[in-house]
Every structure is written in C-alpha cells, then in structure tokens.
Design a protein around this motif. Structure first.
Motif, PDB file in Angstrom:
ATOM      1  N   ARG A 230       5.796   2.177 -14.860  1.00 18.13           N
ATOM      2  CA  ARG A 230       6.095   2.139 -13.430  1.00 18.13           C
ATOM      3  C   ARG A 230       5.788   3.504 -12.824  1.00 18.13           C
ATOM      4  NH1 ARG A 230       9.252  -1.096 -10.231  1.00 18.13           N
ATOM      5  NH2 ARG A 230      10.153  -2.133 -12.044  1.00 18.13           N
ATOM      6  N   LEU A 231       5.001   3.503 -11.744  1.00 20.17           N
ATOM      7  CA  LEU A 231       4.697   4.724 -11.012  1.00 20.17           C
ATOM      8  C   LEU A 231       5.291   4.573  -9.623  1.00 20.17           C
ATOM      9  CD1 LEU A 231       3.193   7.448 -11.132  1.00 20.17           C
ATOM     10  CD2 LEU A 231       1.188   6.273 -10.212  1.00 20.17           C
ATOM     11  N   GLY A 232       6.489   5.137  -9.421  1.00 20.40           N
ATOM     12  CA  GLY A 232       7.220   4.891  -8.188  1.00 20.40           C
ATOM     13  C   GLY A 232       7.627   3.433  -8.140  1.00 20.40           C
ATOM     14  N   GLN A 233       7.197   2.719  -7.113  1.00 21.94           N
ATOM     15  CA  GLN A 233       7.480   1.292  -6.998  1.00 21.94           C
ATOM     16  C   GLN A 233       6.348   0.427  -7.540  1.00 21.94           C
ATOM     17  OE1 GLN A 233      10.481   0.066  -5.948  1.00 21.94           O
ATOM     18  NE2 GLN A 233      11.049   2.230  -5.971  1.00 21.94           N
ATOM     19  N   GLN A 234       5.261   1.062  -8.001  1.00 23.06           N
ATOM     20  CA  GLN A 234       4.082   0.329  -8.431  1.00 23.06           C
ATOM     21  C   GLN A 234       4.025   0.215  -9.949  1.00 23.06           C
ATOM     22  OE1 GLN A 234       1.424  -1.165  -6.502  1.00 23.06           O
ATOM     23  NE2 GLN A 234       1.163  -2.026  -8.556  1.00 23.06           N
ATOM     24  N   MET A 235       3.891  -1.010 -10.452  1.00 19.80           N
ATOM     25  CA  MET A 235       3.654  -1.222 -11.875  1.00 19.80           C
ATOM     26  C   MET A 235       2.166  -1.078 -12.151  1.00 19.80           C
ATOM     27  SD  MET A 235       6.609  -1.728 -13.197  1.00 19.80           S
ATOM     28  CE  MET A 235       6.190  -2.338 -14.839  1.00 19.80           C
ATOM     29  N   ILE A 236       1.835  -0.323 -13.200  1.00 20.57           N
ATOM     30  CA  ILE A 236       0.438  -0.114 -13.555  1.00 20.57           C
ATOM     31  C   ILE A 236       0.277  -0.238 -15.067  1.00 20.57           C
ATOM     32  CG2 ILE A 236       0.018   1.414 -11.590  1.00 20.57           C
ATOM     33  CD1 ILE A 236       0.055   3.761 -13.562  1.00 20.57           C
ATOM     34  N   SER A 237      -0.955  -0.465 -15.484  1.00 22.81           N
ATOM     35  CA  SER A 237      -1.296  -0.443 -16.908  1.00 22.81           C
ATOM     36  C   SER A 237      -2.380   0.609 -17.115  1.00 22.81           C
ATOM     37  CB  SER A 237      -1.794  -1.815 -17.363  1.00 22.81           C
ATOM     38  OG  SER A 237      -2.273  -1.755 -18.694  1.00 22.81           O
ATOM     39  N   LEU A 238      -2.203   1.436 -18.132  1.00 24.56           N
ATOM     40  CA  LEU A 238      -3.176   2.452 -18.503  1.00 24.56           C
ATOM     41  C   LEU A 238      -3.764   2.078 -19.859  1.00 24.56           C
ATOM     42  CD1 LEU A 238      -1.106   5.622 -17.546  1.00 24.56           C
ATOM     43  CD2 LEU A 238      -2.895   4.528 -16.188  1.00 24.56           C
ATOM     44  N   GLN A 239      -5.083   2.113 -19.955  1.00 19.25           N
ATOM     45  CA  GLN A 239      -5.745   1.720 -21.197  1.00 19.25           C
ATOM     46  C   GLN A 239      -6.880   2.688 -21.501  1.00 19.25           C
ATOM     47  OE1 GLN A 239      -8.777  -1.539 -21.445  1.00 19.25           O
ATOM     48  NE2 GLN A 239      -7.200  -2.636 -22.591  1.00 19.25           N
ATOM     49  N   ALA A 240      -7.126   2.923 -22.791  1.00 18.51           N
ATOM     50  CA  ALA A 240      -8.242   3.761 -23.201  1.00 18.51           C
ATOM     51  C   ALA A 240      -8.611   3.424 -24.633  1.00 18.51           C
ATOM     52  CB  ALA A 240      -7.897   5.249 -23.080  1.00 18.51           C
ATOM     53  N   LEU A 262      -7.495   1.640 -15.467  1.00 17.30           N
ATOM     54  CA  LEU A 262      -6.276   1.723 -14.652  1.00 17.30           C
ATOM     55  C   LEU A 262      -6.139   0.404 -13.915  1.00 17.30           C
ATOM     56  CD1 LEU A 262      -3.906   3.101 -13.129  1.00 17.30           C
ATOM     57  CD2 LEU A 262      -5.621   3.965 -11.501  1.00 17.30           C
ATOM     58  N   THR A 263      -5.026  -0.293 -14.143  1.00 21.08           N
ATOM     59  CA  THR A 263      -4.810  -1.607 -13.537  1.00 21.08           C
ATOM     60  C   THR A 263      -3.558  -1.600 -12.676  1.00 21.08           C
ATOM     61  OG1 THR A 263      -5.834  -2.711 -15.424  1.00 21.08           O
ATOM     62  CG2 THR A 263      -4.511  -4.065 -13.959  1.00 21.08           C
ATOM     63  N   LEU A 264      -3.712  -1.956 -11.398  1.00 18.83           N
ATOM     64  CA  LEU A 264      -2.569  -2.125 -10.489  1.00 18.83           C
ATOM     65  C   LEU A 264      -2.046  -3.549 -10.660  1.00 18.83           C
ATOM     66  CD1 LEU A 264      -4.063  -0.497  -7.265  1.00 18.83           C
ATOM     67  CD2 LEU A 264      -2.754   0.601  -9.100  1.00 18.83           C
ATOM     68  N   LEU A 265      -0.729  -3.674 -10.833  1.00 18.44           N
ATOM     69  CA  LEU A 265      -0.105  -4.971 -11.096  1.00 18.44           C
ATOM     70  C   LEU A 265       0.786  -5.370  -9.930  1.00 18.44           C
ATOM     71  CD1 LEU A 265       0.939  -4.267 -14.787  1.00 18.44           C
ATOM     72  CD2 LEU A 265      -1.129  -5.399 -13.988  1.00 18.44           C
ATOM     73  N   PHE A 266       0.697  -6.657  -9.553  1.00 17.52           N
ATOM     74  CA  PHE A 266       1.478  -7.165  -8.434  1.00 17.52           C
ATOM     75  C   PHE A 266       2.187  -8.449  -8.857  1.00 17.52           C
ATOM     76  CE2 PHE A 266      -2.126  -4.791  -6.791  1.00 17.52           C
ATOM     77  CZ  PHE A 266      -1.504  -3.896  -5.931  1.00 17.52           C
TER      78      PHE A 266
END
Length: 268
Positions: A230-240, A262-266
């Motif tokens: 979670r980045l603030g109120q935004q859920m994200i996925s980080l991949q490498a 980098l994926t923004l999740l809603f």
C-alpha cells in the motif's frame, strides 16, 4: 474512570493490531488476483523491458514500456468481459547497421475475453474471445503497419498458493501496407506462480511467439518476484526479474534481459 480508559485503550490497541493482519489478507488476495489474467480486478500495469544484442551485429538495444490496463465488465450474473490492452512505448537504437535511434509508440494489441464468473467444478477458470492488432506505431521501425485479428484464450487453476495455466492467441494480418510482410503469429504464455500469505509472489513464465511466415521461434523465459503493498491509499504491485532468450529470431534480442513492473490496483 480507569476501567473505561483501559477498556478504550485495549480496544484501540486491538484495532491497530488487527489492521495489519487485515491489510495482509487483502494484499495476499490481490496478489492471487494478479496471477489470474482474467480476474475481475481493475489494474493498470506499467511494464518495463530491456533487451539487448539485437540485430545482425548484436549491437542494438531496446527499452519498451508497455501500458497494459485490464478492465473487467460485468455482462450479467454469469459472465464477465475482460478487456486487456497492450500499448507499447519504445526507445531503441542500432537494431541494424545505419538504423539510428527511434522513439515512439509501437503497435497496440487488444484482447477481449468472455469469461464465466464461476469456475468449473474442477476449479478451472477460463476465457475466450477475439484479439486485434492495431497499427498505432509512430515509426516504420516500431511496428508492422498491419491490421490484424484472431482468437485468444486463457485457462488457469488456483490451488492454494499456486496458480498455473496458459494464455494463447493467434493473429493474422488482413489489411495494411502491402509492401510490409504479412503476419501469421502464434503466441503462447504458460505460467506458474506461488503466492505467500504476505503477498509475496514468485513466478515463472514463457512468452513464446512462432512466426508461421518465417518459420521462426522467439522464446524468452522469465523469473519474477512481486510484492503487493500500500502506497498511501493506493494499492500497488512491484515486480522485477530477469528474462533469458531460450530461442531467438536471427535479428531479435539474445541472451539475458530484464523486466520491472509497477501495477496500480483498483479493487472493488
């Protein structure tokens, strides 16, 4: 007074301790949903790929950023329509002697999957539909300058922490620049991933393309680690992770490559 104070403090402490656990459960569920290409989850991945050793002299390199929005649409109580778009932004240089540098949009691939909301009795999730190739490239060296279409499908199963399955499509060109090569390409993407309760995922996938006109394979194999946070109120996925070209076309990328995502999740 003291009893009320300590009761309130205990309640607040319990809620603070419960929040990370609830967050971890939500993140783990999102990580499992991300492993499913046709999950009912709005996501906007920005995928960065670096490839090298391109061209007859192996001196070319390419950086591709794929914007890949996934939008599920509920058709009725039983069916979803999943829209998956791949719009590449490409920066490349020296892909063959004297070619120079190019930067701009590549060709867009648009897939539509009709998928049942319920899995089969044995737990399989599937979807089928059309795929389209749109000539959106801003430079002749960034696209095929062809319109194309064909079928696409995906089938997968999620068993505990494991997700495994495959996505496939085939695109034939039917219009475009008559001086450019016609397209008849099959794409195969088998994948397997393992997701931990802490929303950490490990994945292996191939992205094999067979060109039926040139009778050539292009097969990068990827090994990726991702984490939902979670980045603030935004859920994200980080991949490498790294990719390796098991098979390549004569002038295509070779050897090791790299991907970051980098994926923004809603979630609903």
């Amino acid at each position: 007074m003291n009893i009320k104070f300590f009761s309130l403090a205990a309640l607040l402490a319990a809620s603070m301790l419960a929040h990370p656990a609830a967050h971890a459960q939500d993140a783990a569920k999102l990580a499992k949903d991300l492993a499913n290409p046709i999950a009912a989850l709005i996501s906007v991945p920005f995928q960065f790929n670096f490839d090298s050793d391109i061209g007859p002299l192996d001196q070319g390199s390419r950086l591709t950023m794929n914007a890949q929005p996934v939008i599920p649409i509920s058709l009725n109580d039983e069916w979803n329509l999943i829209s998956r778009t791949i719009l590449p932004v490409v920066s490349q240089e020296d892909i063959f002697p004297g070619s120079g540098d190019q930067f701009g949009l590549g060709d867009t691939v648009q897939s539509l999957f009709f998928s049942p909301k319920a899995s089969t009795r044995s737990g399989w999730i599937w979807g089928v539909g059309p795929v389209f190739l749109l000539p959106t490239a801003t430079d002749d060296l960034l696209g095929a300058d062809k319109w194309g279409a064909g079928p696409t499908g995906v089938a997968l199963k999620q068993d505990g922490p494991w997700t495994y399955g495959a996505l496939a499509n085939h695109i034939w060109s039917f219009a475009g620049d008559g001086d450019r090569n016609d397209i008849s390409n099959t794409f195969l993407q088998p994948f397997v991933s393992y997701t931990t309760p802490t929303a950490l995922s490990f994945a292996i996938q191939a992205e094999a393309t067979y060109d039926w006109k040139a009778e050539q394979w292009n097969i990068p194999l990827g090994f990726f680690v991702s984490k939902v946070v979670r980045l603030g109120q935004q859920m994200i996925s980080l991949q490498a992770g790294p990719r390796y070209y098991v098979e390549s076309t004569p002038n295509g990328p070779e050897g090791w490559a790299f991907r970051a995502n980098l994926t923004l999740l809603f979630p609903k």
